[in-house]
Design a protein around this motif. Sequence first.
Motif, mmCIF file in Angstrom:
data_model
loop_
_atom_site.group_PDB
_atom_site.id
_atom_site.type_symbol
_atom_site.label_atom_id
_atom_site.label_comp_id
_atom_site.label_asym_id
_atom_site.label_seq_id
_atom_site.Cartn_x
_atom_site.Cartn_y
_atom_site.Cartn_z
ATOM 1 N N GLY A 1 11.337 7.816 -14.794
ATOM 2 C CA GLY A 1 12.340 8.863 -14.613
ATOM 3 C C GLY A 1 12.027 9.803 -13.479
ATOM 4 N N GLN A 2 10.852 9.652 -12.849
ATOM 5 C CA GLN A 2 10.475 10.503 -11.722
ATOM 6 C C GLN A 2 10.626 9.740 -10.411
ATOM 7 O OE1 GLN A 2 6.457 11.726 -12.708
ATOM 8 N NE2 GLN A 2 7.202 13.585 -13.728
ATOM 9 N N ALA A 3 10.783 10.473 -9.304
ATOM 10 C CA ALA A 3 10.992 9.877 -7.989
ATOM 11 C C ALA A 3 9.852 10.238 -7.052
ATOM 12 C CB ALA A 3 12.316 10.339 -7.394
ATOM 13 N N SER A 4 9.611 9.346 -6.113
ATOM 14 C CA SER A 4 8.583 9.602 -5.107
ATOM 15 C C SER A 4 9.139 10.514 -4.020
ATOM 16 C CB SER A 4 8.140 8.271 -4.483
ATOM 17 O OG SER A 4 9.169 7.760 -3.643
ATOM 18 N N SER A 5 8.276 10.913 -3.120
ATOM 19 C CA SER A 5 8.746 11.627 -1.939
ATOM 20 C C SER A 5 9.469 10.619 -1.042
ATOM 21 C CB SER A 5 7.561 12.254 -1.200
ATOM 22 O OG SER A 5 6.617 11.245 -0.839
ATOM 23 N N VAL A 6 10.120 11.114 -0.007
ATOM 24 C CA VAL A 6 10.860 10.225 0.898
ATOM 25 C C VAL A 6 9.889 9.523 1.838
ATOM 26 C CG1 VAL A 6 12.641 10.079 2.669
ATOM 27 C CG2 VAL A 6 12.893 11.716 0.766
ATOM 28 N N LEU A 7 10.007 8.203 1.898
ATOM 29 C CA LEU A 7 9.176 7.398 2.788
ATOM 30 C C LEU A 7 9.950 7.085 4.052
ATOM 31 C CD1 LEU A 7 7.816 4.824 0.157
ATOM 32 C CD2 LEU A 7 6.831 7.033 0.813
ATOM 33 N N THR A 8 9.241 6.971 5.162
ATOM 34 C CA THR A 8 9.869 6.682 6.444
ATOM 35 C C THR A 8 9.350 5.358 6.978
ATOM 36 O OG1 THR A 8 9.943 9.048 6.943
ATOM 37 C CG2 THR A 8 10.302 7.522 8.777
ATOM 38 N N ASP A 9 10.262 4.514 7.439
ATOM 39 C CA ASP A 9 9.858 3.301 8.146
ATOM 40 C C ASP A 9 10.848 3.056 9.267
ATOM 41 O OD1 ASP A 9 12.135 2.046 7.120
ATOM 42 O OD2 ASP A 9 11.059 1.152 5.446
ATOM 43 N N ARG A 10 10.674 1.952 10.006
ATOM 44 C CA ARG A 10 11.531 1.730 11.185
ATOM 45 C C ARG A 10 12.971 1.421 10.823
ATOM 46 N NH1 ARG A 10 10.165 -4.322 13.359
ATOM 47 N NH2 ARG A 10 9.853 -5.350 11.343
ATOM 48 N N GLY B 1 14.652 3.158 8.395
ATOM 49 C CA GLY B 1 15.319 4.335 7.859
ATOM 50 C C GLY B 1 14.434 5.070 6.874
ATOM 51 N N PHE B 2 15.047 5.619 5.838
ATOM 52 C CA PHE B 2 14.341 6.433 4.861
ATOM 53 C C PHE B 2 14.618 5.885 3.459
ATOM 54 C CE2 PHE B 2 15.303 8.908 8.586
ATOM 55 C CZ PHE B 2 14.144 9.632 8.833
ATOM 56 N N GLU B 3 13.635 6.004 2.585
ATOM 57 C CA GLU B 3 13.814 5.513 1.220
ATOM 58 C C GLU B 3 12.969 6.314 0.243
ATOM 59 O OE1 GLU B 3 12.632 1.418 1.211
ATOM 60 O OE2 GLU B 3 10.492 1.855 1.090
ATOM 61 N N THR B 4 13.470 6.342 -0.996
ATOM 62 C CA THR B 4 12.743 6.961 -2.105
ATOM 63 C C THR B 4 12.690 5.959 -3.250
ATOM 64 O OG1 THR B 4 13.265 9.259 -1.574
ATOM 65 C CG2 THR B 4 12.863 8.766 -3.871
ATOM 66 N N LEU B 5 11.568 5.948 -3.976
ATOM 67 C CA LEU B 5 11.390 5.054 -5.115
ATOM 68 C C LEU B 5 11.505 5.858 -6.400
ATOM 69 C CD1 LEU B 5 8.232 3.122 -3.827
ATOM 70 C CD2 LEU B 5 10.648 2.662 -3.331
ATOM 71 N N VAL B 6 12.391 5.413 -7.278
ATOM 72 C CA VAL B 6 12.541 6.040 -8.588
ATOM 73 C C VAL B 6 11.952 5.086 -9.613
ATOM 74 C CG1 VAL B 6 14.114 6.985 -10.295
ATOM 75 C CG2 VAL B 6 14.650 7.202 -7.847
ATOM 76 N N LEU B 7 10.917 5.505 -10.324
ATOM 77 C CA LEU B 7 10.288 4.662 -11.341
ATOM 78 C C LEU B 7 11.162 4.672 -12.596
ATOM 79 C CD1 LEU B 7 7.923 2.935 -12.257
ATOM 80 C CD2 LEU B 7 6.741 5.029 -12.980
ATOM 81 N N LEU B 8 11.764 3.536 -12.899
ATOM 82 C CA LEU B 8 12.661 3.439 -14.046
ATOM 83 C C LEU B 8 11.916 3.046 -15.316
ATOM 84 C CD1 LEU B 8 15.646 1.554 -12.371
ATOM 85 C CD2 LEU B 8 15.372 4.014 -12.702
ATOM 86 N N GLU B 9 10.972 2.115 -15.160
ATOM 87 C CA GLU B 9 10.275 1.604 -16.352
ATOM 88 C C GLU B 9 8.913 1.062 -15.951
ATOM 89 O OE1 GLU B 9 11.067 -1.727 -19.895
ATOM 90 O OE2 GLU B 9 12.458 -1.508 -18.205
ATOM 91 N N ALA C 1 0.828 -1.209 0.000
ATOM 92 C CA ALA C 1 0.000 0.000 0.000
ATOM 93 C C ALA C 1 0.860 1.256 0.000
ATOM 94 C CB ALA C 1 -0.927 -0.009 1.214
ATOM 95 N N ALA C 2 1.943 1.236 0.790
ATOM 96 C CA ALA C 2 2.811 2.413 0.876
ATOM 97 C C ALA C 2 3.496 2.685 -0.459
ATOM 98 C CB ALA C 2 3.848 2.206 1.984
ATOM 99 N N TRP C 3 4.006 1.627 -1.097
ATOM 100 C CA TRP C 3 4.676 1.799 -2.382
ATOM 101 C C TRP C 3 3.679 2.200 -3.470
ATOM 102 C CZ3 TRP C 3 9.346 -1.654 -4.014
ATOM 103 C CH2 TRP C 3 10.371 -1.516 -3.059
ATOM 104 N N ARG C 4 2.481 1.625 -3.443
ATOM 105 C CA ARG C 4 1.475 1.956 -4.453
ATOM 106 C C ARG C 4 1.126 3.443 -4.388
ATOM 107 N NH1 ARG C 4 -2.140 -1.197 -2.871
ATOM 108 N NH2 ARG C 4 -1.464 -2.993 -4.099
ATOM 109 N N ASN C 5 0.956 3.943 -3.168
ATOM 110 C CA ASN C 5 0.641 5.367 -3.008
ATOM 111 C C ASN C 5 1.804 6.252 -3.452
ATOM 112 O OD1 ASN C 5 -1.906 4.806 -1.960
ATOM 113 N ND2 ASN C 5 -1.164 4.745 0.160
ATOM 114 N N ALA C 6 3.031 5.792 -3.159
ATOM 115 C CA ALA C 6 4.202 6.594 -3.504
ATOM 116 C C ALA C 6 4.425 6.650 -5.011
ATOM 117 C CB ALA C 6 5.438 6.020 -2.809
#
Length: 338
Positions: free
Chosen positions: A232-241, A243-251, A220-225
């Motif tokens: 070529g676009q990136a999501s906002s920074v997500l927070t979990d226990r 650390g922090f991560e961002t998803l970059v949609l490559l294809e 659910a978190a990734w789907r929303n992000a």
Amino acid sequence: MRKLIVLLVLLVLVGCTDDAEDIGIVARVNDAPIYLSQLEFQHDQFQVDNVGAYVPSVDKLRNEYGDILADLIVQELVAQELARQDLAVTEKDVRTAEDAVRADYSEGAFEQVLVEEYIDLKAWRRQLRYHLAQKKFFHHVLRSKIKIDYKEAEKYYRDHISDFYLPESMRILVVRGPSRELVEKAVETYLKDKNQMDLATAFGEVETREVMVREGRLSAAWRNAISGLEPGQASSVLTDRFGFETLVLLEKSSAKVLEPAQAYPLVEEALLEQKLQIAFDSWLTQALATARISVSEHLLAQAMDSLGQEPPEQENEAVQGYEEETVPAEQDQTDSGS
């Protein structure tokens, strides 16, 4: 076919006597011995995931030993067929395969595993030889006789078209780090130069990995992000226990059905597997019809005793009415009513 072999194993009359040379032999396949130690080794490997789970019943142990002995008989028949065709597994073959296994362990670790798992190296090598024989038999004996024409491939493709459906999927670069600021800077750098390898150098604490995910399997978190992003676009920074991560949609790949040419390797693999099994079953039926197979009447009693169990009270009823010491497989099938 497996049930047929098990029936043969359980009903064939003994050929192993109480002579000193036969001690420890539970069966003979065209005079080649199969030892109780082989049976016990295979059973130990079979039970490795169930240690301490429960105490098996006598009937269950009897069935397990019968199944394992059936497999050993088939493996011995395969090895003998390879020898007849001058294709027997050599000592060099075994050494090469063993070296490949050992290469996955650090120095001394392989021997340590054998000790910890109570594995006898000689028994392990014997089973490795059987394994290599099976592969060699399928590749050099059976495979050479199998042909797949384009009409068969086309029919299989049409009949199994759903197998070649690829759902919508996404290729995503995951950028993780210990702080929001570090992840944001790393993603900004990546979007400028598109060089994933440089991130590890420029941002030592940042980790990156590429994943291929089907649309329906996104959390659910990734789907929303990811929602609304273009390649070529990136999501906002997500927070979990962690650390922090961002998803970059490559294809982003749309759902599609593989074209026949694209699916052909998969079709060929499926047809080959089917035909190999049919060819093997046919060969095994013929091999059993002419093989001389005998099994010790004490097989199950010995097996039960080795595990501290009592054999079934009607142990010998299965072999009543047989008078020959060895019974060809074809005759055994007839007599047993199979």
